[in-house]
Scaffold this motif. Structure first.
Motif, PDB file in Angstrom:
ATOM      1  N   ILE A   1    -118.066   4.727  49.813  1.00  0.00           N
ATOM      2  CA  ILE A   1    -116.665   5.097  49.615  1.00  0.00           C
ATOM      3  C   ILE A   1    -115.837   4.781  50.864  1.00  0.00           C
ATOM      4  O   ILE A   1    -114.693   4.316  50.764  1.00  0.00           O
TER       5      ILE A   1
ATOM      6  N   TYR B   1    -125.564  14.226  52.248  1.00  0.00           N
ATOM      7  CA  TYR B   1    -125.843  15.177  51.166  1.00  0.00           C
ATOM      8  C   TYR B   1    -127.328  15.187  50.846  1.00  0.00           C
ATOM      9  O   TYR B   1    -127.985  14.157  50.864  1.00  0.00           O
TER      10      TYR B   1
ATOM     11  N   ASP C   1    -121.043   8.738  66.580  1.00  0.00           N
ATOM     12  CA  ASP C   1    -121.557   9.818  65.741  1.00  0.00           C
ATOM     13  C   ASP C   1    -120.503  10.923  65.729  1.00  0.00           C
ATOM     14  O   ASP C   1    -120.195  11.509  66.778  1.00  0.00           O
ATOM     15  N   VAL C   2    -119.959  11.211  64.545  1.00  0.00           N
ATOM     16  CA  VAL C   2    -118.835  12.162  64.484  1.00  0.00           C
ATOM     17  C   VAL C   2    -119.252  13.597  64.817  1.00  0.00           C
ATOM     18  O   VAL C   2    -118.385  14.457  64.991  1.00  0.00           O
TER      19      VAL C   2
ATOM     20  N   LYS D   1    -120.204   1.702  54.743  1.00  0.00           N
ATOM     21  CA  LYS D   1    -120.857   1.721  53.432  1.00  0.00           C
ATOM     22  C   LYS D   1    -120.022   2.504  52.430  1.00  0.00           C
ATOM     23  O   LYS D   1    -119.112   3.242  52.801  1.00  0.00           O
TER      24      LYS D   1
ATOM     25  N   GLY E   1    -125.296   5.331  49.570  1.00  0.00           N
ATOM     26  CA  GLY E   1    -126.006   6.597  49.761  1.00  0.00           C
ATOM     27  C   GLY E   1    -126.679   7.089  48.489  1.00  0.00           C
ATOM     28  O   GLY E   1    -127.843   7.510  48.521  1.00  0.00           O
TER      29      GLY E   1
ATOM     30  N   ASN F   1    -114.473  10.464  56.159  1.00  0.00           N
ATOM     31  CA  ASN F   1    -115.365  10.114  55.045  1.00  0.00           C
ATOM     32  C   ASN F   1    -116.845  10.293  55.397  1.00  0.00           C
ATOM     33  O   ASN F   1    -117.661  10.522  54.502  1.00  0.00           O
TER      34      ASN F   1
ATOM     35  N   LYS G   1    -118.466  21.269  51.725  1.00  0.00           N
ATOM     36  CA  LYS G   1    -117.227  20.626  51.251  1.00  0.00           C
ATOM     37  C   LYS G   1    -116.180  21.671  50.862  1.00  0.00           C
ATOM     38  O   LYS G   1    -114.975  21.417  50.983  1.00  0.00           O
TER      39      LYS G   1
ATOM     40  N   THR H   1    -122.820   4.479  45.220  1.00  0.00           N
ATOM     41  CA  THR H   1    -122.609   4.077  46.617  1.00  0.00           C
ATOM     42  C   THR H   1    -123.960   3.731  47.250  1.00  0.00           C
ATOM     43  O   THR H   1    -125.012   3.989  46.661  1.00  0.00           O
TER      44      THR H   1
ATOM     45  N   SER I   1    -120.745   9.130  42.476  1.00  0.00           N
ATOM     46  CA  SER I   1    -120.334   7.729  42.502  1.00  0.00           C
ATOM     47  C   SER I   1    -121.502   6.824  42.856  1.00  0.00           C
ATOM     48  O   SER I   1    -122.510   7.267  43.419  1.00  0.00           O
TER      49      SER I   1
ATOM     50  N   THR J   1    -125.029   4.120  62.605  1.00  0.00           N
ATOM     51  CA  THR J   1    -126.230   3.368  62.985  1.00  0.00           C
ATOM     52  C   THR J   1    -126.217   1.891  62.576  1.00  0.00           C
ATOM     53  O   THR J   1    -126.781   1.066  63.276  1.00  0.00           O
ATOM     54  N   ASP J   2    -125.609   1.576  61.447  1.00  0.00           N
ATOM     55  CA  ASP J   2    -125.834   0.268  60.828  1.00  0.00           C
ATOM     56  C   ASP J   2    -124.779  -0.757  61.260  1.00  0.00           C
ATOM     57  O   ASP J   2    -123.786  -0.995  60.571  1.00  0.00           O
TER      58      ASP J   2
ATOM     59  N   TYR K   1    -124.609  21.516  50.233  1.00  0.00           N
ATOM     60  CA  TYR K   1    -123.647  20.409  50.286  1.00  0.00           C
ATOM     61  C   TYR K   1    -122.258  20.866  49.825  1.00  0.00           C
ATOM     62  O   TYR K   1    -121.256  20.653  50.519  1.00  0.00           O
TER      63      TYR K   1
HETATM   64  N1  LIG Z   1    -121.261   9.152  46.617  1.00  0.00           N
HETATM   65  C1  LIG Z   1    -120.905  10.212  45.905  1.00  0.00           C
HETATM   66  O1  LIG Z   1    -121.349  10.399  44.768  1.00  0.00           O
HETATM   67  C2  LIG Z   1    -119.932  11.208  46.489  1.00  0.00           C
HETATM   68  C3  LIG Z   1    -119.361  12.165  45.651  1.00  0.00           C
HETATM   69  C4  LIG Z   1    -118.480  13.100  46.189  1.00  0.00           C
HETATM   70  C5  LIG Z   1    -118.165  13.048  47.533  1.00  0.00           C
HETATM   71  N2  LIG Z   1    -118.737  12.092  48.323  1.00  0.00           N
HETATM   72  C6  LIG Z   1    -118.393  12.073  49.746  1.00  0.00           C
HETATM   73  O2  LIG Z   1    -117.876  10.808  50.079  1.00  0.00           O
HETATM   74  C7  LIG Z   1    -118.260  10.441  51.394  1.00  0.00           C
HETATM   75  C8  LIG Z   1    -118.979   9.103  51.393  1.00  0.00           C
HETATM   76  O3  LIG Z   1    -120.127   9.165  50.568  1.00  0.00           O
HETATM   77  P1  LIG Z   1    -120.972   7.839  50.263  1.00  0.00           P
HETATM   78  O4  LIG Z   1    -121.903   8.170  49.166  1.00  0.00           O
HETATM   79  O5  LIG Z   1    -120.042   6.690  50.136  1.00  0.00           O
HETATM   80  O6  LIG Z   1    -121.803   7.702  51.626  1.00  0.00           O
HETATM   81  P2  LIG Z   1    -122.905   6.583  52.079  1.00  0.00           P
HETATM   82  O7  LIG Z   1    -122.906   5.442  51.131  1.00  0.00           O
HETATM   83  O8  LIG Z   1    -124.180   7.322  52.336  1.00  0.00           O
HETATM   84  O9  LIG Z   1    -122.314   6.096  53.472  1.00  0.00           O
HETATM   85  C9  LIG Z   1    -122.161   7.044  54.499  1.00  0.00           C
HETATM   86  C10 LIG Z   1    -121.508   6.432  55.698  1.00  0.00           C
HETATM   87  O10 LIG Z   1    -121.281   7.489  56.637  1.00  0.00           O
HETATM   88  C11 LIG Z   1    -121.830   7.123  57.894  1.00  0.00           C
HETATM   89  N3  LIG Z   1    -122.247   8.316  58.625  1.00  0.00           N
HETATM   90  C12 LIG Z   1    -123.166   9.259  58.271  1.00  0.00           C
HETATM   91  N4  LIG Z   1    -123.269  10.189  59.239  1.00  0.00           N
HETATM   92  C13 LIG Z   1    -122.390   9.831  60.208  1.00  0.00           C
HETATM   93  C14 LIG Z   1    -122.050  10.378  61.472  1.00  0.00           C
HETATM   94  N5  LIG Z   1    -122.625  11.490  61.927  1.00  0.00           N
HETATM   95  N6  LIG Z   1    -121.113   9.727  62.210  1.00  0.00           N
HETATM   96  C15 LIG Z   1    -120.516   8.603  61.774  1.00  0.00           C
HETATM   97  N7  LIG Z   1    -120.807   8.039  60.578  1.00  0.00           N
HETATM   98  C16 LIG Z   1    -121.746   8.646  59.827  1.00  0.00           C
HETATM   99  C17 LIG Z   1    -122.957   6.165  57.582  1.00  0.00           C
HETATM  100  O11 LIG Z   1    -123.212   5.333  58.721  1.00  0.00           O
HETATM  101  P3  LIG Z   1    -124.645   4.638  59.002  1.00  0.00           P
HETATM  102  O12 LIG Z   1    -125.178   4.157  57.678  1.00  0.00           O
HETATM  103  O13 LIG Z   1    -124.326   3.566  59.974  1.00  0.00           O
HETATM  104  O14 LIG Z   1    -125.529   5.715  59.559  1.00  0.00           O
HETATM  105  C18 LIG Z   1    -122.354   5.389  56.382  1.00  0.00           C
HETATM  106  O15 LIG Z   1    -121.516   4.357  56.867  1.00  0.00           O
HETATM  107  C19 LIG Z   1    -119.115  11.601  51.917  1.00  0.00           C
HETATM  108  O16 LIG Z   1    -118.307  12.489  52.651  1.00  0.00           O
HETATM  109  C20 LIG Z   1    -119.609  12.251  50.644  1.00  0.00           C
HETATM  110  O17 LIG Z   1    -119.934  13.598  50.839  1.00  0.00           O
HETATM  111  C21 LIG Z   1    -119.608  11.182  47.838  1.00  0.00           C
END
Ligand SMILES: NC(=O)c1ccc[n+]([C@@H]2O[C@H](COP(=O)([O-])OP(=O)(O)OC[C@H]3O[C@@H](n4cnc5c(N)ncnc54)[C@H](OP(=O)(O)O)[C@@H]3O)[C@@H](O)[C@H]2O)c1
Length: 256
Positions: free
Chosen positions: A25, A102, A71-72, A23, A199, A98, A166, A197, A195, A46-47, A162
């Motif tokens: 980023i 949060y 699961d990391v 999913k 999430g 990645n 980081k 996303t 961003s 999970t997905d 959070y």
């Molecule tokens: N989105 C933002 O605004 C933003 C801003 C700054 C930094 N970031 C950072 O960028 C990264 C990605 O964010 P996102 O918003 O793109 O995330 P997201 O859309 O919520 O997707 C998260 C992904 O991480 C996987 N995941 C979660 N826990 C896990 C685990 N324990 N082991 C393996 N996989 C796991 C999920 O898998 P399942 O769905 O299969 O469980 C999903 O594929 C994160 O590190 C976040 O902190 C995001």
């Protein structure tokens, strides 16, 4: 679903593991690495359906990818992830940490559960995969890219736990860069702005008044997208970045 750009050979044969790549980023970065020629392991927790969709998107565009559930936060599952990656494509030379979670709340409301979930995934998970990368004795170069957040510069309210995780990731990045430099493994971080996303949609942020207020503080005037980060990860993983290690790169539309 991130779009696949024109295929090229920048990362030919450089096996990449992208955690949390089903999913958001992570999917954007996995797609961009594959378009640059890297065989990619799309890790997820999970997905299955979302992970298979990313793999199909990559392979239909001519790239190579497999999905591996792990699961990391669990050492045994991280070992199995690296074993599966090596079995599929050979030694892992690019690791993108990645997978992240949060939650946002006043620091006075942070629960032990919030604390453990975010520290376990964002910090411990990152450390475990970096250990697995370093445990490969048959690589003499490589690149690790950790996902941080621009919040480690701006320290916005309601993000204490959070952003603390980081900030710790930034420290691990800088320290591991020194420890792994003699082995030719570079370690850097990308610090995104808020961003659009899976999430942030699931938590109701995208389209909310908070998102509008956030965008007002981003000089380039929008939320980030998964496609914004892929080319930066490709650059950091590539020989073009051979002289860059121990850096945290703000990729944030100018937000700090
Ligand atoms: N989105 C933002 O605004 C933003 C801003 C700054 C930094 N970031 C950072 O960028 C990264 C990605 O964010 P996102 O918003 O793109 O995330 P997201 O859309 O919520 O997707 C998260 C992904 O991480 C996987 N995941 C979660 N826990 C896990 C685990 N324990 N082991 C393996 N996989 C796991 C999920 O898998 P399942 O769905 O299969 O469980 C999903 O594929 C994160 O590190 C976040 O902190 C995001």
């Amino acid at each position: 679903m991130p779009t696949v750009g024109a295929m090229n050979d920048t990362l030919h044969h450089r096996t990449a593991v992208v955690t949390g790549a089903a999913k958001g980023i992570g999917a954007g970065i996995a797609t961009a690495l594959a378009a640059a020629g890297a065989p990619v392991v799309v890790n997820y927790r999970t997905d299955d359906t979302a992970a298979e969709r990313v793999v199909r998107n990559i392979t239909e565009a001519g790239g190579r990818a497999v999905a591996v559930r792990a699961d990391v936060t669990r050492r045994g599952e991280v070992s199995a992830l690296f074993a599966a990656a090596r079995e599929a494509f050979g030694p892992v030379r690019v690791l993108v940490n990645n997978a992240g979670v949060y939650t946002f709340a006043p620091f006075t409301d942070v629960t032990e559960e919030d604390y453990r979930r975010q520290v376990d995934t964002n910090l411990w998970g990152t450390l475990l995969t970096m250990q697995a990368m370093a445990a490969q004795n048959d690589i003499d170069d490589g690149a690790i890219i950790n996902l941080s957040t621009a919040g480690t510069v701006g320290h916005p309210p309601y993000s204490a736990m959070y952003v603390a995780t980081k900030s710790a990731v930034n420290s691990v990045t800088l320290i591991a860069a020194k420890e792994l430099a003699p082995r030719g493994i570079r370690v850097n971080a990308i610090a995104p702005s808020p961003s659009d996303t899976d999430g942030t949609r699931a938590m109701g942020f995208v389209g909310s008044p908070q998102a509008d207020a956030t965008v007002a503080g981003i000089p380039l005037g929008r939320l980030g997208t998964p496609e914004d980060y892929g080319p930066v990860a490709v650059f950091l993983a590539s020989p073009a970045a051979r002289w860059i290690t121990g850096d945290v790169l703000l990729v944030s539309g100018g937000q700090r």
